[in-house]
Enzyme design. Sequence first.
Site, mmCIF file in Angstrom:
data_model
loop_
_atom_site.group_PDB
_atom_site.id
_atom_site.type_symbol
_atom_site.label_atom_id
_atom_site.label_comp_id
_atom_site.label_asym_id
_atom_site.label_seq_id
_atom_site.Cartn_x
_atom_site.Cartn_y
_atom_site.Cartn_z
ATOM 1 N N GLY A 1 0.877 -1.119 0.078
ATOM 2 C CA GLY A 1 0.012 0.026 -0.091
ATOM 3 C C GLY A 1 0.966 1.347 0.125
ATOM 4 C CB CYS B 1 -9.572 23.622 19.838
ATOM 5 S SG CYS B 1 -10.140 24.928 18.924
#
Length: 421
Positions: free
Chosen positions: A277, A346
């Site tokens: 992959g 955040c």
Amino acid sequence: MDHFLYRNGQLMAEDVPVTEIAASVGTPCYIYSTATLLRHFQLFEEALQGTDHLVCFAVKSLSNVAVLKVLGDAGAGMDVVSIGEYKRARAAGVAGERIVFSGIGKTRAEMREALEGGIRQFNVESEPEMQALSEVAVSLGKVAPITVRVNPDVDAKTHAKISTGKKEDKFGIPISRAREVYALAASLPGLKVVGIDVHIGSQLTDLEPFRQAYRKVAELTGVLRAEGHEISRLDLGGGLGIPYARDNNAPPLPIEYGAMVREEVGHLGCEIEIEPGRLISGNSGILVSEVIYVKSGEEREFLIVDAAMNDLVRPAMYDAWHDIVPVVEPAAGAEAQAYDVVGPICESGDTFAKARPLPQLAPGALVAFRSAGAYAAVMASEYNSRPLVPEVLVQGHQFAVIRRRPTFDEMINRDTIPEWL
Ligand SMILES: *Cc1c(COP(=O)(O)O)cnc(C)c1O
């Protein structure tokens, strides 16, 4: 080697300036290079040339249907780990007979659809899964070709989250129990044993763990054949690593991997399947992002960019390194500045790099995260209500959006407010 190089002071994606794509589709965006995808696929073809083999691209590393079509048209098979990936491979025009189905939690519904649609083989990972597959196949009047994934208990010496071949990992059956599990397979209706499967982990930078695993598989081939099982295919998995930092020691090349495969299993007369992959997709992609602010902290300079951990989670999740380069080539001898490169999310974990030397950058400058083809867009989320970023495919002078950026309305309208609220 990839096709993201500077030319005339500009980072290019093949023959297209990255700035042109960014201006057209906005940032952040993923850009993939067709030539790089094909080149890395061909490296495995060359590595196994002269053997009976099938290179099955691990769809989970980069699953955009256009990318799968590039590789499928070049002759790649596909390794899928869910029926969603199977559907993607089929949508890309890949025949079921070229698709292998891996994964420890295949459901009966997934088995049914793959059997009905056509499948090359199921890589079975446990006895309960084998029982279920037998029942599903019988109920459909079909025969399911299977390998059993064995866990060879070797240390892949990679990040713990992507090691899969040690005995404490959740994958496969212990190789010491292989004989009884193959005996069970032979006794169950609706199954046909075709081979053995192994996959020991990802981002391996040394051939030795592969060699140990493949030697054990070769030995097991003899044992199982002596007991009357037909072992005509060996699925050797994926996992070969890529260089993430350009000045790092380079991992082994596919040609070296192929030579080792021949040494260890070449004499067995089996068809060889491999499932790379990352090595095919990893360096075929970049993530382009724009600097929003440069913020001077007490001790650090922060480069706040418009990409975030929801777009590229590898640094936060695996402590992964990605080279970060300016899209406008820095002048020779330009002074470097150490930046913490961070996204707007955040969480302090939304940090791509700490104290990374980069040329001085101003708001509006574009940067590219390199090696962002594998386990990048596929792992993106909408955390902080940031829509998934678009994907662009380049081929020579042309580029196309292969997944567009959803609108905010599309994202929000998937939620529904119950009528009783
Ligand atoms: C993830 C995975 C692969 C691909 O691994 P890479 O490191 O990307 O080459 C191949 N086979 C199986 C079963 C996998 O789970």
